[in-house]
Design a protein around this motif. Structure first.
Motif, PDB file in Angstrom:
ATOM      1  N   ALA A 136      28.012 -19.782  78.045  1.00 15.88           N
ATOM      2  CA  ALA A 136      26.811 -19.873  77.220  1.00 15.88           C
ATOM      3  C   ALA A 136      25.656 -20.500  78.005  1.00 15.88           C
ATOM      4  O   ALA A 136      24.499 -20.068  77.886  1.00 15.88           O
ATOM      5  N   ALA A 137      25.949 -21.520  78.811  1.00 16.28           N
ATOM      6  CA  ALA A 137      24.910 -22.170  79.612  1.00 16.28           C
ATOM      7  C   ALA A 137      24.351 -21.195  80.653  1.00 16.28           C
ATOM      8  O   ALA A 137      23.134 -21.167  80.899  1.00 16.28           O
ATOM      9  N   ARG A 138      25.222 -20.403  81.253  1.00 11.86           N
ATOM     10  CA  ARG A 138      24.743 -19.429  82.254  1.00 11.86           C
ATOM     11  C   ARG A 138      23.892 -18.346  81.590  1.00 11.86           C
ATOM     12  O   ARG A 138      22.932 -17.852  82.177  1.00 11.86           O
ATOM     13  N   TRP A 139      24.242 -17.961  80.356  1.00 17.92           N
ATOM     14  CA  TRP A 139      23.415 -17.009  79.626  1.00 17.92           C
ATOM     15  C   TRP A 139      22.025 -17.600  79.366  1.00 17.92           C
ATOM     16  O   TRP A 139      21.002 -16.956  79.615  1.00 17.92           O
ATOM     17  N   ARG A 140      21.985 -18.836  78.910  1.00 17.47           N
ATOM     18  CA  ARG A 140      20.701 -19.461  78.592  1.00 17.47           C
ATOM     19  C   ARG A 140      19.842 -19.678  79.839  1.00 17.47           C
ATOM     20  O   ARG A 140      18.614 -19.670  79.761  1.00 17.47           O
ATOM     21  N   SER A 141      20.488 -19.883  80.981  1.00 16.50           N
ATOM     22  CA  SER A 141      19.741 -20.099  82.226  1.00 16.50           C
ATOM     23  C   SER A 141      19.230 -18.795  82.827  1.00 16.50           C
ATOM     24  O   SER A 141      18.451 -18.820  83.782  1.00 16.50           O
ATOM     25  N   GLY A 142      19.684 -17.673  82.293  1.00 23.38           N
ATOM     26  CA  GLY A 142      19.287 -16.379  82.838  1.00 23.38           C
ATOM     27  C   GLY A 142      20.222 -15.846  83.903  1.00 23.38           C
ATOM     28  O   GLY A 142      19.975 -14.772  84.474  1.00 23.38           O
ATOM     29  N   ALA A 143      21.310 -16.568  84.185  1.00 22.79           N
ATOM     30  CA  ALA A 143      22.254 -16.120  85.209  1.00 22.79           C
ATOM     31  C   ALA A 143      23.097 -14.945  84.728  1.00 22.79           C
ATOM     32  O   ALA A 143      23.677 -14.224  85.554  1.00 22.79           O
ATOM     33  N   LEU A 144      23.221 -14.768  83.413  1.00 19.07           N
ATOM     34  CA  LEU A 144      23.991 -13.660  82.850  1.00 19.07           C
ATOM     35  C   LEU A 144      23.105 -12.853  81.912  1.00 19.07           C
ATOM     36  O   LEU A 144      22.291 -13.419  81.166  1.00 19.07           O
ATOM     37  N   ASP A 145      23.261 -11.527  81.948  1.00 19.78           N
ATOM     38  CA  ASP A 145      22.647 -10.680  80.938  1.00 19.78           C
ATOM     39  C   ASP A 145      23.660 -10.508  79.805  1.00 19.78           C
ATOM     40  O   ASP A 145      24.773 -11.051  79.869  1.00 19.78           O
ATOM     41  N   PRO A 146      23.323  -9.801  78.705  1.00 21.01           N
ATOM     42  CA  PRO A 146      24.283  -9.674  77.604  1.00 21.01           C
ATOM     43  C   PRO A 146      25.633  -9.102  78.017  1.00 21.01           C
ATOM     44  O   PRO A 146      26.677  -9.577  77.551  1.00 21.01           O
ATOM     45  N   ARG A 147      25.642  -8.098  78.884  1.00 17.70           N
ATOM     46  CA  ARG A 147      26.923  -7.542  79.321  1.00 17.70           C
ATOM     47  C   ARG A 147      27.713  -8.548  80.139  1.00 17.70           C
ATOM     48  O   ARG A 147      28.935  -8.643  80.030  1.00 17.70           O
TER      49      ARG A 147
END
Length: 228
Positions: free
Chosen positions: A98-109
């Motif tokens: 979740a933290a990596r998603w919020r940081s922009g490191a992960l896209d939805p996929r």
């Protein structure tokens, strides 16, 4: 990377043989003790409120404190701690995703691939673990050591609260999975909602695991095979 369209949606926790998992429209009443609101002492110790256990629920841990738990643990106690360690590791993995998603490191996929398989296992294993505890171990513990009745009541209520979180996680995860698999332009919104639900659920789970260990692990150690 695992393609979202080939991934399975999270499996809903299996229905409990001792009680239903609470949902937004229907919360199962506990058959073990009155509602929290009728017991002010327990109310103050509700999972979303307490920061630890009072001294009167820790007399067994005081007799066998955590620093001594490495001494030849009974098999059941060692397995219990191993299971709890696994839940903590899964929770930490999901928080990191979740933290990596919020940081922009992960896209939805990328979030889907990093999060959904762990969440799937977490939902199923934690629900099953709690059903075994409430349906099998806790009744035995009540007979072996009546002094921990209040503590076991508290842990059972924790289970109800946590299962409500599991249900919220399940619904949020399914909505996110469906949005990614479609694909849908609102997948990022569903990702944010799922991350928020994970954030809300985590503190109560960690509090419960710590407190449950303080109540039941010393009992298993002190009573040996009779508490297995």
């Amino acid at each position: 990377m695992i393609k979202a369209k080939k991934a399975s949606p999270p499996a809903r926790p299996a229905p409990s043989t001792t009680r239903s998992i609470p949902t937004a429209s229907s919360a199962a009443a506990s058959s073990r003790a009155p509602p929290l609101s009728s017991e002010p002492h327990i109310d103050a110790l509700a999972l979303g409120v307490r920061t630890g256990l009072p001294d009167d629920l820790l007399h067994l841990r005081d007799a066998f404190p955590r620093e001594r738990w490495t001494e030849a643990l009974p098999e059941t106690a060692a397995f219990w701690l191993q299971m709890h360690g696994g839940f903590r590791a899964q929770q930490a993995h999901m928080a990191d995703a979740a933290a990596r998603w919020r940081s922009g490191a992960l896209d939805p996929r990328g979030l889907h691939a990093a999060l959904i398989p762990t969440l799937q296992a977490f939902l199923q294993h934690l629900d099953g673990h709690h059903r075994i505890e409430s349906g099998h171990y806790f009744p035995q513990f009540r007979l072996i050591e009546p002094r921990i009745q209040t503590g076991l009541d508290l842990l059972d209520r924790d289970h109800d609260a946590i299962h409500a979180d599991l249900d919220a996680l399940y619904h949020s995860a399914v909505a996110f999975h469906q949005a990614v698999a479609a694909p849908s332009p609102d997948a990022p919104d569903h990702a944010n909602r799922l991350a928020d639900v994970l954030d809300r659920a985590a503190p109560g789970l960690i509090r419960h695991l710590d407190d449950e260990e303080d109540i039941v692990i010393p009992l298993m150690i002190l009573k040996g095979g009779s508490a297995a």
